[in-house]
Enzyme design. Structure first.
Site, short mmCIF file in Angstrom:
data_model
loop_
_atom_site.label_atom_id
_atom_site.label_comp_id
_atom_site.label_asym_id
_atom_site.label_seq_id
_atom_site.Cartn_x
_atom_site.Cartn_y
_atom_site.Cartn_z
N LYS A 145 0.84 -1.21 0.00
CA LYS A 145 0.00 0.00 0.00
C LYS A 145 0.87 1.25 0.00
O LYS A 145 2.07 1.19 0.31
CB LYS A 145 -0.90 -0.02 1.24
CG LYS A 145 -0.14 0.03 2.56
CD LYS A 145 -1.05 -0.26 3.75
CE LYS A 145 -0.26 -0.26 5.07
NZ LYS A 145 -1.09 -0.69 6.20
N TYR A 175 16.04 29.83 7.71
CA TYR A 175 14.94 30.68 8.20
C TYR A 175 14.89 30.73 9.72
O TYR A 175 15.04 29.71 10.39
CB TYR A 175 13.60 30.14 7.70
CG TYR A 175 13.44 30.16 6.20
CD1 TYR A 175 13.68 31.32 5.46
CD2 TYR A 175 13.05 29.02 5.52
CE1 TYR A 175 13.52 31.33 4.09
CE2 TYR A 175 12.88 29.02 4.14
CZ TYR A 175 13.12 30.18 3.43
OH TYR A 175 12.96 30.18 2.07
C1 LIG Z 1 -0.37 -1.76 6.81
C2 LIG Z 1 -1.00 -3.03 7.23
C3 LIG Z 1 -0.22 -4.19 7.42
C4 LIG Z 1 1.28 -4.20 7.38
O1 LIG Z 1 1.80 -3.71 8.62
P1 LIG Z 1 3.37 -3.72 8.91
O2 LIG Z 1 3.49 -3.35 10.34
O3 LIG Z 1 3.98 -2.71 7.99
O4 LIG Z 1 3.85 -5.10 8.62
C5 LIG Z 1 -0.90 -5.38 7.68
N1 LIG Z 1 -2.25 -5.42 7.77
C6 LIG Z 1 -3.01 -4.32 7.61
C7 LIG Z 1 -4.49 -4.43 7.73
C8 LIG Z 1 -2.42 -3.09 7.36
O5 LIG Z 1 -3.18 -1.99 7.23
#
Ligand SMILES: *Cc1c(COP(=O)(O)O)cnc(C)c1O
Length: 388
Positions: free
Chosen positions: A36, A266
């Site tokens: 994702k 800045y």
């Molecule tokens: C993002 C996510 C994962 C992966 O989590 P990690 O800690 O990066 O391994 C797994 N399951 C769901 C439902 C997620 O949203």
């Protein structure tokens, strides 16, 4: 060469190594590579392909639109999606054969899409075992199961999975994970009693994959770990047998000697204490560098130097702490500057600490202005299998 101006190098050999290692850790459970958010900033399509080559059985993304993009790139592996809104195109999800995570209200939308397309939707029912985000509340689980069974009997859906997500697995000593595992087992048992033939039960994220074998079930959903990063505060990538995949670098774009008392950037949040040399690093928050990460290390010529003063949209400044180098023939101007990467480089975690955040956020936010370059040295060679 423009391609070396600002680069996130993505080491696909390291990624494949991490997948194989996670397969070993999770065995006999299979691995879902979570890609994702553009594969946590690493690039969804190349990462997905490499992950599948290395033996990931599934891909996971949050949005149906992310899954559709993978299908359009020609990826045919099972892809689970789990975060939907009233505006989600469920028809596209069913049409592209995506696996759809269902917490409740989505079921009727998915069934409508399946009816219209005359094609069963593939469904994973999600139970909220305590995270308090999506997932069906336990008191509504039986009702969701009976609706699902009815739709399955009509041929409109096929329930292949039951899943849930953990809240505190990155702190293995906390007791709440036990409660979540117990609630998950009960939810699975209820599904089986309702007549659902559950093909994949999945609960573990990266931290649970490493620290809680009792959470492996049939499939583990790993994101952070495939990118070679550790979810634990007391163990680094190497401790877990992982190799960081992203190296973020640019070059020193200006270098000048300044007197004591020079204000930097800045607000003059930093003033030099003594005559010194400043290096200009041409990346800033427009490239995804956290604005508050002053003090984080940058590697130039084999040594680490701290970011001083405020980080701006396009640039930040490091202090070399010495004089007499700005105009030297082998001076810093034009040299490679590494913000973070694998062994020998500053770690993503150094930047996360300076920015009061977690490694997940640092890599995920590296922006599109930074070119991704895919390193694939071992592809197809004997070396690729050497550490399998
Ligand atoms: C993002 C996510 C994962 C992966 O989590 P990690 O800690 O990066 O391994 C797994 N399951 C769901 C439902 C997620 O949203």
């Amino acid at each position: 060469m423009t391609s070396t101006e600002r680069v996130a190098e993505i080491d696909l050999d390291a990624l494949r190594h991490n997948i194989r290692h996670l397969r070993d850790v999770a065995h006999p459970a299979r691995v879902m590579a979570v890609v994702k958010a553009n594969a946590y900033g690493h690039g969804a399509v190349p990462v997905a392909r490499a992950a599948l080559e290395a033996g990931a059985a599934w891909l996971g993304v949050a949005h149906i639109s992310e899954g559709v993009a993978l299908r359009r790139a020609g990826i045919e592996a099972p892809i689970l999606t789990w975060l939907h809104t009233a505006g989600t195109d469920f028809t596209a999800g069913v049409e592209h054969g995506l696996d759809l995570g269902i917490s409740g209200w989505e079921l009727e939308r998915v069934v409508a899409a399946a009816r219209e397309l005359e094609r069963p939707a593939i469904v994973h029912l999600k139970i909220d075992t305590g995270l308090g985000r999506n997932g069906c509340p336990p008191e509504k689980w039986d009702a969701l199961l009976s609706r699902a069974v009815a739709h399955q009997e009509e041929g409109l859906i096929r329930v292949v999975g039951i899943f849930s997500h953990l809240a505190v697995a990155d702190e293995p000593a906390r007791p709440e994970t036990d409660l979540q595992v117990q609630a998950f087992r009960e939810a699975v048992a209820a599904a089986e009693n309702a007549g659902i033939d559950v093909e994949v039960r999945h609960l573990a994220n990266t931290p649970a994959t490493f620290s809680r074998p009792d959470c492996h079930f049939d499939l583990v959903r790993v994101g952070l770990g495939i990118y070679g990063l550790s979810p634990f505060s007391d163990q680094d990538s190497a401790d877990l047998g992982l190799r960081p995949v992203m190296t973020f670098s640019t070059t020193v774009s200006n270098c000048k000697e300044v007197p004591a008392g020079q204000g930097v950037s800045y607000g003059y949040a930093y003033r030099t204490q003594k005559p010194t040399t400043l290096g200009l690093i041409p990346v800033g928050y427009g490239d995804g560098v956290p604005r508050i990460a002053t003090g984080a290390p940058v590697l130039v010529g084999g040594r680490m130097y701290p970011v001083v003063g405020r980080i701006a949209m396009d640039q930040l400044v490091i202090d070399f702490g010495t004089t007499g180098i700005a105009d030297a023939p082998d001076g810093p101007l034009g040299k490679r500057a590494v913000l973070f990467g694998g062994a020998g480089s500053p770690a993503v975690e150094d930047w996360a600490a300076a920015a009061q955040t977690i490694n997940y956020e640092v890599v995920t936010r590296i922006s599109d202005r930074v070119e991704r370059i895919y390193l694939d040295p071992g592809k197809g060679s004997a070396g690729d299998d050497a550490d399998a």
